[in-house]
Design an enzyme around this catalytic site. Sequence first.
Site, PDB file in Angstrom:
ATOM      1  N   LYS A   9      26.165  82.220-116.967  1.00 13.83           N
ATOM      2  CA  LYS A   9      24.912  82.160-116.386  1.00 13.83           C
ATOM      3  C   LYS A   9      24.835  82.371-114.767  1.00 13.83           C
ATOM      4  O   LYS A   9      23.918  83.040-114.266  1.00 13.83           O
ATOM      5  CB  LYS A   9      23.894  81.076-117.001  1.00 13.83           C
ATOM      6  CG  LYS A   9      23.784  81.158-118.454  1.00 13.83           C
ATOM      7  CD  LYS A   9      23.096  80.097-119.064  1.00 13.83           C
ATOM      8  CE  LYS A   9      23.081  80.248-120.662  1.00 13.83           C
ATOM      9  NZ  LYS A   9      22.502  79.157-121.620  1.00 13.83           N
TER      10      LYS A   9
ATOM     11  N   GLN B 271      21.482  72.864-120.270  1.00 14.19           N
ATOM     12  CA  GLN B 271      22.379  73.651-121.333  1.00 14.19           C
ATOM     13  C   GLN B 271      22.320  72.623-122.486  1.00 14.19           C
ATOM     14  O   GLN B 271      22.547  71.201-122.422  1.00 14.19           O
ATOM     15  CB  GLN B 271      23.750  73.725-120.750  1.00 14.19           C
ATOM     16  CG  GLN B 271      24.705  74.365-121.806  1.00 14.19           C
ATOM     17  CD  GLN B 271      24.489  75.762-122.011  1.00 14.19           C
ATOM     18  OE1 GLN B 271      23.512  76.597-121.103  1.00 14.19           O
ATOM     19  NE2 GLN B 271      24.436  76.248-123.340  1.00 14.19           N
TER      20      GLN B 271
ATOM     21  N   ASP C 216      13.946  78.630-120.361  1.00  9.08           N
ATOM     22  CA  ASP C 216      14.710  78.626-121.526  1.00  9.08           C
ATOM     23  C   ASP C 216      13.512  78.691-122.725  1.00  9.08           C
ATOM     24  O   ASP C 216      13.937  78.981-123.870  1.00  9.08           O
ATOM     25  CB  ASP C 216      15.567  77.328-121.689  1.00  9.08           C
ATOM     26  CG  ASP C 216      16.771  77.665-121.962  1.00  9.08           C
ATOM     27  OD1 ASP C 216      17.284  78.819-122.306  1.00  9.08           O
ATOM     28  OD2 ASP C 216      17.601  76.688-121.483  1.00  9.08           O
TER      29      ASP C 216
HETATM   30  N1  GUN Z   1      22.844  76.315-125.970  1.00  8.40           N
HETATM   31  C1  GUN Z   1      22.975  77.285-126.909  1.00  8.40           C
HETATM   32  N2  GUN Z   1      22.142  78.291-126.524  1.00  8.40           N
HETATM   33  C2  GUN Z   1      21.518  78.021-125.551  1.00  8.40           C
HETATM   34  C3  GUN Z   1      20.423  78.548-124.703  1.00  8.40           C
HETATM   35  O1  GUN Z   1      19.858  79.545-124.977  1.00  8.40           O
HETATM   36  N3  GUN Z   1      19.819  77.561-123.783  1.00  8.40           N
HETATM   37  C4  GUN Z   1      20.255  76.263-123.447  1.00  8.40           C
HETATM   38  N4  GUN Z   1      19.752  75.639-122.579  1.00  8.40           N
HETATM   39  N5  GUN Z   1      21.328  75.738-124.156  1.00  8.40           N
HETATM   40  C5  GUN Z   1      21.763  76.573-125.245  1.00  8.40           C
END
Ligand code: GUN
Length: 294
Positions: A54, A98, A121
Amino acid sequence: MSAQIIDGKAIAAKVREEVRQAVAKMKADTGYVPGLATVLVGDDTASSTYVRMKQKACAEAGIHSFGHTLPGSATQAEIEGLVAQLNDDPTVNGILVQLPLPDHIDEEAVLNTIDLEKDVDGFHPVNIGRLAMKGRDPLFVPCTPAGCMRLLKEAGVETSGAEAVIVGRSNIVGLPMAMLLQKANATVTICHSRTKDLAGHVRRADIVVAAIGRTEMITGDMIKPGAAVIDVGINRKEDASKKRGYRLVGDVAYESAAAVAGAITPVPGGVGPMTIALLMENTYRAAEIALSKK
Ligand code: GUN
């Protein structure tokens, strides 16, 4: 019949290029550069990899990224304190915590702390609530399901009136995907581990979204001829012919499903690249919201 292969890698590259250009224009016009803060708690290998990817995508899009890492022993107050600090930081437009968080942390309380306008998110309860309700729109939609919707659109799949079956009911994918498809006027069924006749449900579907995390669980004999198949799964399958001893496969048995489906996403190169692309798009939009308030 041979299915149209939905090329997520190419579509994600297109979205990321659009974001890069929009960010460059924003910077030229206003001097403002969008910023994304990532919060990683603990040292889970997969989560660390995702966060790094990311941050790299941010750099390529011209977005500032601010990486915050806390130890796995971090307390609820420490994590919420960091989020509060990021809420107050005007250089941060998006906050990404995350998931999963360690077991001793109340995930809902952390997500609740994120400023709604920085919730790139789309996991804040208010954004999810708005997604669920008729006539209301969230500020941000969770990135993976938003990416799946984009793939359906790019592939020319009609959602209105379609029978859509989602296999999996996670907060991150299955549930928001169901709500998005319902908003797009599909008739939605969510299947899960207690569903009695999974094959029967999937066989009725014009759109199948597999997000259950089980290797090749959805097989070609379950697919209605011509259906669109979106495979969110990423699983390791033993493969002695590979140097690392495995290859990545989805929740769908690709070969048999592709022989029946009208359109299908491969693994890798389908849904996977879309999550990050949509995160970049959400972060740009968060910067637009922040700019509009200046
Ligand atoms: N863990 C697995 N997929 C995601 C996501 O799209 N965003 C976040 N923050 N954590 C994740």
